[in-house]
Design an enzyme around this catalytic site. Structure first.
Site, PDB file in Angstrom:
ATOM      1  N   HIS A   1      37.317  36.479  46.347  1.00 31.03           N
ATOM      2  CA  HIS A   1      38.621  37.128  46.418  1.00 31.03           C
ATOM      3  C   HIS A   1      39.494  36.545  45.307  1.00 31.03           C
ATOM      4  O   HIS A   1      40.619  36.095  45.530  1.00 31.03           O
ATOM      5  CB  HIS A   1      39.265  36.882  47.787  1.00 31.03           C
ATOM      6  CG  HIS A   1      40.350  37.863  48.125  1.00 31.03           C
ATOM      7  ND1 HIS A   1      40.080  39.150  48.512  1.00 31.03           N
ATOM      8  CD2 HIS A   1      41.704  37.765  48.139  1.00 31.03           C
ATOM      9  CE1 HIS A   1      41.215  39.788  48.761  1.00 31.03           C
ATOM     10  NE2 HIS A   1      42.218  38.968  48.537  1.00 31.03           N
TER      11      HIS A   1
ATOM     12  N   THR B   1      40.321  42.290  44.248  1.00 33.78           N
ATOM     13  CA  THR B   1      41.247  41.412  44.969  1.00 33.78           C
ATOM     14  C   THR B   1      42.649  42.006  45.045  1.00 33.78           C
ATOM     15  O   THR B   1      43.247  42.314  44.025  1.00 33.78           O
ATOM     16  CB  THR B   1      41.323  40.063  44.225  1.00 33.78           C
ATOM     17  OG1 THR B   1      40.010  39.559  44.077  1.00 33.78           O
ATOM     18  CG2 THR B   1      42.178  39.072  44.990  1.00 33.78           C
ATOM     19  N   GLU B   2      43.162  42.152  46.270  1.00 29.17           N
ATOM     20  CA  GLU B   2      44.529  42.627  46.496  1.00 29.17           C
ATOM     21  C   GLU B   2      44.814  43.929  45.748  1.00 29.17           C
ATOM     22  O   GLU B   2      45.932  44.179  45.297  1.00 29.17           O
ATOM     23  CB  GLU B   2      45.553  41.556  46.085  1.00 29.17           C
ATOM     24  CG  GLU B   2      45.295  40.176  46.673  1.00 29.17           C
ATOM     25  CD  GLU B   2      45.509  40.100  48.185  1.00 29.17           C
ATOM     26  OE1 GLU B   2      46.395  40.803  48.674  1.00 29.17           O
ATOM     27  OE2 GLU B   2      44.770  39.355  48.857  1.00 29.17           O
ATOM     28  N   LEU B   3      43.778  44.750  45.598  1.00 30.80           N
ATOM     29  CA  LEU B   3      43.864  46.056  44.919  1.00 30.80           C
ATOM     30  C   LEU B   3      44.317  45.947  43.459  1.00 30.80           C
ATOM     31  O   LEU B   3      44.884  46.890  42.904  1.00 30.80           O
ATOM     32  CB  LEU B   3      44.787  47.015  45.674  1.00 30.80           C
ATOM     33  CG  LEU B   3      44.352  47.438  47.084  1.00 30.80           C
ATOM     34  CD1 LEU B   3      45.311  48.493  47.633  1.00 30.80           C
ATOM     35  CD2 LEU B   3      42.936  47.999  47.090  1.00 30.80           C
TER      36      LEU B   3
END
Lengths: 428, 456
Positions: free
Chosen positions: B109, B145-147
């Protein structure tokens, strides 16, 4: 000779050099047969007792119903620091209403004051209030004890010293460990300054921890030169065999800053010098140990300079952690902007660590075997650090002679000088 | 026939313990095991397990008409394996239904898409293999990760063989356009891009339980009413949520589980929407246009940019120093070094150093174990400093080993000596990668079934 001493911190609850110095000096005095009544605002119950009586100010109850104390209170009023003397008022009302309020309260409701006062023991937001309450209790202590001289350490206890003097009529010696000019540069807090100046003016004699500080006392506080004596601080010899086992776990040499991370201590110059050294020599780590209002700014600056894998922060260290830190260090740096004395380089040298100190420090007056630079001269600072790291001869010499030099700076000797000042105060 | 794409992010970082300067060079364990175990157990109990059960029930009830997708970070998977293996089991049961799609992401991530291309590719491969190994599913859709997304990142993702990618339907990128269509990458149009409908998604993640919200309480009926209000030509509503929304960020008492329990039935009864996975959407929807994202976006905060992780001096320094290790780490065979390398890259460490406390401070603070970003930075840099020492030692040892003939004993027995011996298993993940190519055909077939059901 019996001394009523108003100190602040006491081992093991020490947040700075002030407490260390009070303790060392007290021990030195006791060694020479001087009786010391040492008063601290808050005793936690585990202070070491070595030949003097420890009075916990919080344990002293003041009862204003006693006419004796009423008498003292009036004397205290006369000192013009009355504005801070009344507990249990809102800070806003406080400033204006005090003097009048006080008289009313005393003649009127008596129960308000028949209480025990408690002190937090640390520098806190209600400092002024605490300092004043402390003075109030001090007058009570002074009336219940006999002594020949009063000794007050730093402005926090000056009001207490003054109060005791007014009640007992005994001479007052104030001990200047630092001034508002050291702590805040030119942005002095007027209230603090006023208390400091009043303390020095009311004192029979003034002790400064260095000529550097003596000069400030003469120039900025207008105290007559013949009243002010310099007694340099000393350092307690230690034998801590357990520290021989201290190992550092990194290969690089370690350069250490240890102290409060505040304007006075010049942490920014240390960071800038670290950057310069690291440009030339990657085989070194810098450590800033301590905390303070500039810490976050230092962290930011270290990140900006992109040296964060070589420059570390430990936060506040206490007790054996400090010794461990010294034991791991190869160079100790004290780049103080204005340092009345500065005990920490002595502690470093005691642990066989060569030191670089600023010329704007009292300790520079007593040390021969240390590199001295102007705090603002980052190049010179970097140069000194680099020199000690790389030139073995230099390092060896500092270690060998430095240790001897420090071992000769004993509190016993400093205490003799203090006793001389007492005698002057008592028999003049 | 329009689709709801319901996707959940599942992630837990390996939080660092208080690691002081004195530990550098001495102590190489970086993680707060107690905290990590405690948190994942709590979240599993309050969120993952009941939510998985709910979804399994819904799949059993509605068959192929109900679909969801997950991306579960490698660090979350490892923590589940260590502390709550029953969660892995329950995800497996979901996988067995064939109605659930698993997405690929970076193993840790991490922000590697912004830091180092090789590392990005490597981590995606690691994650793809891990997912396939655990769930028998080979991901074809990518969720960074986190769009986090940009044209460049999309291009790399396409290059790795993914056909669809998800990102935020950020206002400043879309302008007047609607997120409710399929788009494609601006550089490589072969990569289809699904955009999060942040209004409807945030209604669930942030506002659901807020009594100050004028729409509170939110019911499935009301939500479906909103869905119906969407222009009939729009094709897909992407609801991308943290999985922890169910039960952890929104407690069970808020009624979040009941909401989801009733959502599918209400959708089927009162709207022409159905549930679609990215794989199905890829097969059925054509991009309406390319979406141009020259600067990276994310789903975080009002700004929908990277400033939660990067941008202040602390974050930039930590990020630069971390990725400066990439080359050296690549030469290390020590398993623990490889593992630490991954765990240190997890984006949360940078999130903790964020200094924009005043805009979305509450959200940040809720997830932050540190008292201040400065503390977070100091702690991370202490750990990183130790890690760098180990990497340098390992590289030096490897050099010595490779230069000295076998018969001659190692002249400088460094700590890393023993680690070089157990080098091999690093390659462990590989064989799994080549496993089943069959997985790809499945979802397409399902998509047909689904359409037949929902058209009735």
């Amino acid at each position: 000779m019996r001394v009523l001493m108003f100190g602040w911190e006491f081992p093991p609850h020490i947040t700075g050099g002030l407490g260390t110095a009070c303790f060392g000096l007290t021990k030195g005095l006791v060694k020479h047969g001087t009786e010391v009544i040492f008063v601290v605002p808050k005793a936690f119950g585990d202070e070491t007792k070595e030949g003097f009586r420890l009075v916990n100010a919080s344990d002293v109850s003041i009862d204003f119903k006693e006419s004796l104390n009423q008498e003292h209170w009036k004397k205290f009023q006369y000192m013009e620091i009355g504005s801070n003397l009344v507990p249990y008022l809102d800070p806003e009302e406080y400033e204006m209403a005090v003097t009048k309020e006080v008289r009313e309260t005393i003649s009127g409701s008596q129960s308000v004051f028949s209480k025990q006062f408690t002190f937090s023991g640390k520098y806190g937001p209600n400092l002024m209030e605490e300092v004043s309450r402390y003075a109030l209790v001090a007058s009570s202590i002074a009336s219940g004890n006999t002594f020949d001289v009063i000794h007050a350490h730093d402005w926090l206890t000056y009001p207490a010293g003054i109060a005791a003097k007014h009640i007992s009529g005994k001479p007052l010696v104030v001990h200047v460990h630092a001034t508002e000019f050291d702590r805040s540069g030119e942005k002095v807090n007027q209230v603090v300054y006023d208390i400091e100046r009043q303390g020095m003016e009311e004192a029979d004699l003034v002790i400064t921890v260095s000529n550097f500080t003596r000069q400030i006392v003469l120039e900025k506080y207008g105290i007559p030169a013949e009243k002010v004596f310099t007694v340099h601080n000393a350092v307690e010899p230690v034998d801590r065999p357990e520290l021989d086992g201290v190992q550092k776990h990194v290969r690089e040499k370690i350069v250490t800053f240890l102290g409060r991370v505040t304007y006075q201590k010049g942490p920014d110059y240390f960071v800038e010098a670290a950057y310069k050294v690291l440009q030339k020599d990657d085989n070194v780590r810098f450590v800033m140990a301590g905390s303070g209002d500039l810490l976050n700014r230092m962290v930011r600056r270290v990140a900006q300079l992109k040296i964060a894998t070589k420059f570390h922060f430990t936060g506040f260290l206490a007790g054996t952690e400090v010794d461990t830190m010294f034991a791991m260090s190869d160079v100790y740096v004290m780049p103080s902007v204005s340092e009345p004395f500065g005990i920490s380089p002595l502690e470093a040298m005691r642990s066989n660590v060569p030191v670089v100190i600023s010329k704007q420090s009292g300790v520079a007056e007593v040390l021969k075997h240390a590199l001295k630079v102007d705090f603002w001269d980052v190049d010179a600072l970097a140069d000194a650090i680099y020199g000690i790291l790389h030139y073995d001869g230099l390092r060896q010499m500092f270690i060998r002679y430095g240790k001897t030099e420090v071992d000769n700076l004993k509190w016993e000797n400093a205490a003799l000088n203090v006793i001389e000042v007492y005698n002057k105060a008592v028999y003049r | 026939m329009r689709s709801i794409c319901l996707y959940f992010q599942v992630h837990q970082p390996f939080r660092l313990r208080t690691y002081r300067f004195f530990n550098i060079g001495n102590d190489h364990h970086y993680y707060d095991d107690y905290q990590n175990r405690h948190i994942i157990r709590r979240v599993a109990e309050k969120s993952y397990l009941p939510a998985n059960k709910l979804i399994l029930d819904l799949i059993r009830e509605f068959g192929s008409a109900f679909r969801v997708s997950f991306s579960i970070s490698g660090t979350a998977l490892e923590q589940m394996e260590m502390y709550v293996p029953e969660v892995i089991q329950s995800f497996r049961r979901l996988a067995e239904t064939g109605q659930v799609e698993f997405l690929a992401e970076t193993y840790a991530h991490s922000l590697s898409a912004l830091g180092n291309k090789d590392e990005f590719y490597r981590q995606v491969e690691l994650h793809r293999n891990k997912v396939e190994q655990l769930f028998g599913y080979k991901p074809t859709t990518f969720r960074n990760t986190e769009l986090i997304y940009s044209d460049r990142i999309g291009e790399m993702v396409a290059d790795m063989g993914f056909h669809t990618m998800m990102t935020e339907g950020a206002k400043h990128v879309l302008g007047w356009k609607s997120p409710n269509f399929m788009y494609c990458n601006n550089i490589n149009p072969k990569l289809k891009v699904l955009l999060r409908n942040f209004r409807l998604s945030d209604d669930l993640t942030f506002r659901f339980s807020s009594h100050e919200w004028s729409e509170w309480p939110l019911t499935a009926e009301k939500f479906v009413y909103w869905l119906n209000a969407i222009d009939a030509r729009e094709e897909v509503v992407n609801l991308f949520l943290d999985y922890e929304t169910l039960g952890e960020h929104q407690w069970k008492e808020t009624g979040i589980f009941d909401f989801f329990k009733h959502l599918p039935a209400t959708v089927f009864a009162k709207s022409d929407f159905t549930f679609g996975n990215p794989e199905a959407l890829y097969n059925t929807l054509q991009p309406v246009s390319a979406i141009s994202v020259p600067h990276p976006i994310s789903w975080a905060d009002e700004e929908r940019d990277l400033t939660a992780w990067l941008g202040n001096e602390l974050q930039d320094e930590a990020f630069a120093k971390l990725y400066a290790c990439s080359q050296k780490v690549a030469r290390c065979t020590d398993l623990q070094i490889q593992k630490d390398w991954l765990f240190l890259q997890t984006s949360n460490h940078f999130y903790y150093m964020c200094t924009k406390w005043f805009s979305s401070g509450e959200v940040h603070k809720y997830f932050n174990p540190y008292g201040s970003p400065y503390e977070a930075f100091i702690n991370f840099m202490n750990v990183l400093s130790d890690f760098i020492i180990r990497v340098d030692d390992a590289v030096a040892a490897e050099l010595t080993v490779s230069m000295v003939p076998d018969s001659v004993p190692d002249p400088k027995p460094l700590k890393t000596k023993k680690t070089t011996a157990k080098a091999k298993p690093a390659a462990k993940a590989k064989p799994a990668a080549k496993a089943k190519p069959a997985a790809k055909a499945k979802p397409a077939a399902k998509a047909q079934k689904k359409s037949s059901k929902s058209s009735k």
